[in-house]
Design an enzyme around this catalytic site. Structure first.
Site, PDB file in Angstrom:
ATOM      1  N   VAL A  70       0.824  -1.211   0.000  1.00 42.59           N
ATOM      2  CA  VAL A  70       0.000   0.000   0.000  1.00 42.59           C
ATOM      3  C   VAL A  70       0.858   1.260   0.000  1.00 42.59           C
ATOM      4  O   VAL A  70       0.599   2.234  -0.724  1.00 42.59           O
ATOM      5  CB  VAL A  70      -0.969  -0.005   1.199  1.00 42.59           C
ATOM      6  CG1 VAL A  70      -1.685   1.338   1.334  1.00 42.59           C
ATOM      7  CG2 VAL A  70      -1.985  -1.125   1.044  1.00 42.59           C
TER       8      VAL A  70
ATOM      9  N   ASP B 161      -6.625  23.606 -40.808  1.00 42.40           N
ATOM     10  CA  ASP B 161      -7.385  24.019 -41.980  1.00 42.40           C
ATOM     11  C   ASP B 161      -6.833  25.354 -42.466  1.00 42.40           C
ATOM     12  O   ASP B 161      -6.073  26.018 -41.764  1.00 42.40           O
ATOM     13  CB  ASP B 161      -8.866  24.133 -41.605  1.00 42.40           C
ATOM     14  CG  ASP B 161      -9.746  24.488 -42.794  1.00 42.40           C
ATOM     15  OD1 ASP B 161      -9.363  24.133 -43.922  1.00 42.40           O
ATOM     16  OD2 ASP B 161     -10.783  25.126 -42.594  1.00 42.40           O
TER      17      ASP B 161
END
Length: 625
Positions: A260, A307
């Site tokens: 852990v 574009d």
């Protein structure tokens, strides 16, 4: 959950025999029960990460939804039950007959049924910068039936969603709506499943590695402790079963705790919070981020595909260069666009001179300015209208709106006042056969024809030109064309065409009476043959029009390239225009490849992978590529 369960067991299920001594507790006290904090902290971190990511994505999605709803909340005129009515675009259905008006953005796909002189700007949908003329369905069917084998049809009756009506009026039948329309399919194609960002992939690999290493270490420690536990069973046989069980659970807790502790539960929280703060900072810069991971993904980008129309350029046709008369060559922002001036090019005519467009009023006399302005404003069908965002702009043909904007920038007389005060006696609408349009107005006791159109056509009909010099001269001075000046203006037109500028000539001619003396007997004043009046013209100017770059584009491209990010252009426009814009902003360089979309799509995957590193411009590409 395992960490929390073990922590609660340690605090509540185990009795501690070791006492803690301090000034406040001289006789000894039990140690503080804090083993549960580790599990709670891990659960709190997970909850915060999930909540921050989810709430941020929800907020951004809601903002985009509001913007889209506001954009789509508009009305359209339709014919239903034989009467005209106004409905919301969401109520349009297939089969409706909708009306076309200048300035309207088409919300659906359709077929043009009937109308007059309809031209559409489809640059928002396909990238094509030229206005597309629409023919009726009947005209297209007639062309198809009479088409010879091997030839392609030229007429177009299809209207695509996202296109803007530049001029003309008419009616069309709705064929596709919503997600089935051209624009809707593109929007749906952009909706893809959220992929893990590069950092998330790396964190997952790190977490997996830590889990494996922690698990291996925990298993090794568990085995070592169990060996000691079994040895102690022989060396200490007096322990009872409860003590042995507690010893075994302690071994298990130590092994699990090691695993852990090895997991960095705070790392995902730190990353999520950092991305959340990044989206807030971008929002302050008017940049909306829908997906939280996009901020991090952009930092890993190595190639940007952009574009052209509306992204690199302003999507507003603008006069960027021209020739006032024959010798006055003007350029918009000449300091940064010296190559636009033919007067500064090699082999320039000796009488030519260049000047910045902002200096037009100091070069041209007030009379020439009024002449130029009248030729623009009166001989035009474009007008000014309020757009959806509340701002006003010119609506109509791209070339006409560019000229009106040009006159407005120079501070000349208002277009509306100029047009309304003119006494128009005849109009010559634009036609592809004439490649020109004109208007005749009454000026005192005389009449004047203003005509504009294809520069290579009209200049051949000019016998004179407006004479200008470096210093303005009063009045309107004209000179007769000779072989030298005719070659000069022809070279100028070619020079602009090589830069993919759309050239337009503006001319005029004065008449003593109307109809002219050479008109046929009994000719109506508004039906004088074009051939009789379109000669012996006087050239006012040649204008070069294009869609200019947005401010800062060149610098932005240079910064990307300097950071190792390649910039490529994908546009639906033609190769020549795409290459010209790419050169201006620094995308196209020596050794780069220019290719059209249909050619690229036919390549094999191996050929595409070989070409892509050097591919800089993809022209005539489809939004669905």
């Amino acid at each position: 959950m395992i960490s929390l369960a073990l922590g609660l067991y340690q605090d509540l299920g185990v009795k501690h025999h070791d006492l803690v001594y301090s000034e406040k507790c001289p006789d000894g006290c039990e140690p503080a029960k804090v083993d549960w904090i580790e599990g709670v902290a891990i659960m709190a971190a997970i909850i915060i990460v999930v909540l921050v990511g989810s709430i941020n994505d929800w907020q951004k999605e809601r903002q985009f939804k509001k913007l889209n709803d506001k954009r789509e909340d508009r009305t359209v005129k339709v014919l239903r039950g034989g009467s005209e009515m106004v409905i919301n675009v969401r109520e349009l259905v297939v089969g409706d007959i909708a009306l076309l008006e200048p300035g309207e953005v088409l919300p659906v796909d359709g077929v043009f049924l009937r109308g007059h002189n309809v031209r559409c700007d489809e640059s928002g949908a396909t990238g094509e910068s030229d206005a597309i003329k629409k023919s009726t369905y009947e005209e297209c069917i007639a062309e198809r039936n009479s088409l010879e084998p091997g030839k392609r049809a030229k007429l177009d009756c299809f209207l695509v969603s996202g296109a803007k009506v530049l001029e003309g009026v008419g009616e069309y039948v709705v064929t596709s709506v919503g997600t089935y329309s051209f624009n809707g399919r593109i929007m749906m194609a952009m909706r893809t499943d959220t992929e893990e960002t590069p950092l998330q992939v790396k964190l997952n690999r790190l977490a997996e590695l830590i889990a494996k290493c922690g698990g291996a270490a925990g298993l090794l420690l568990f085995v070592a402790l169990m060996i000691r536990f079994f040895v102690q069973l022989k060396t200490d046989p007096h322990r009872d079963a409860n003590t042995k069980a507690q010893a075994f659970i302690q071994i298990l807790i130590i092994a699990v705790t090691l695993i852990v502790v090895a997991v960095p539960e705070g790392l995902p929280l730190a990353v999520t919070l950092a991305l959340a703060f990044a989206t807030k900072r971008m929002t302050k810069q008017n940049l909306l981020v829908r997906v939280l991971g996009s901020c991090e993904t952009m930092g890993h980008a190595t190639v940007v595909c952009t574009d052209k129309t509306g992204t690199l350029t302003q999507n507003v046709m603008t006069v960027v260069a021209g020739s006032l008369g024959v010798h006055g060559k003007f350029v918009r922002n000449i300091k940064d666009n010296q190559e636009r001036s033919i007067a500064d090019a090699e082999g320039a005519a000796r009488d030519d001179f260049s000047f910045d467009m902002e200096e037009m009023n100091s070069i041209a006399s007030p009379e020439v300015q009024n002449l130029f302005n009248d030729a623009i404003c009166i001989n035009s069908t474009a007008f000014e209208d309020k757009l959806e965002d509340g701002k006003t702009d010119f609506v109509g043909s791209k070339t006409e709106t560019a000229l009106l904007r040009f006159a407005q920038e120079l501070g000349w007389a208002n277009w509306k006042t100029t047009r309304e005060t003119a006494q128009i006696v005849m109009m010559i609408p634009f036609s592809s056969e004439l490649k020109a349009m004109g208007v005749v107005v009454k000026k005192g006791d005389k009449y004047r024809l203003y005509i504009k159109g294809a520069s290579e056509v009209l200049t051949k009909n000019c016998t004179h030109y407006v004479q200008v010099g470096r210093q303005p001269t009063p009045g309107i001075q004209t000179e007769k064309f000779n072989e030298y000046t005719a070659n000069n203006i022809a070279k100028t037109i070619i020079f602009y065409a090589d830069q993919t500028l759309r050239t337009l000539a503006l001319c005029y001619r004065d008449f003593e009476q109307w109809p002219p003396a050479n008109a046929p007997a009994g000719c109506n004043p508004d039906e004088v043959p074009y051939e009789l009046i379109s000669k012996d013209l006087t050239l006012i100017a040649i204008t070069g029009i294009e869609d200019p770059l947005r401010p800062g584009v060149t610098e932005a491209v240079a910064e990307c390239q300097g950071a190792g990010v390649a910039v490529k252009m994908c546009t639906g426009d033609n190769v020549l225009t795409a290459r010209s814009i790419a050169k201006q902003c620094g995308i196209f360089s020596a050794g780069g490849i220019v290719m059209e979309g249909p050619v690229f799509r036919k390549l094999s995957d191996a050929d595409r992978l070989e070409i892509v590193p050097r591919l800089q411009i993809l022209a005539r590409s489809s939004p669905e590529d």
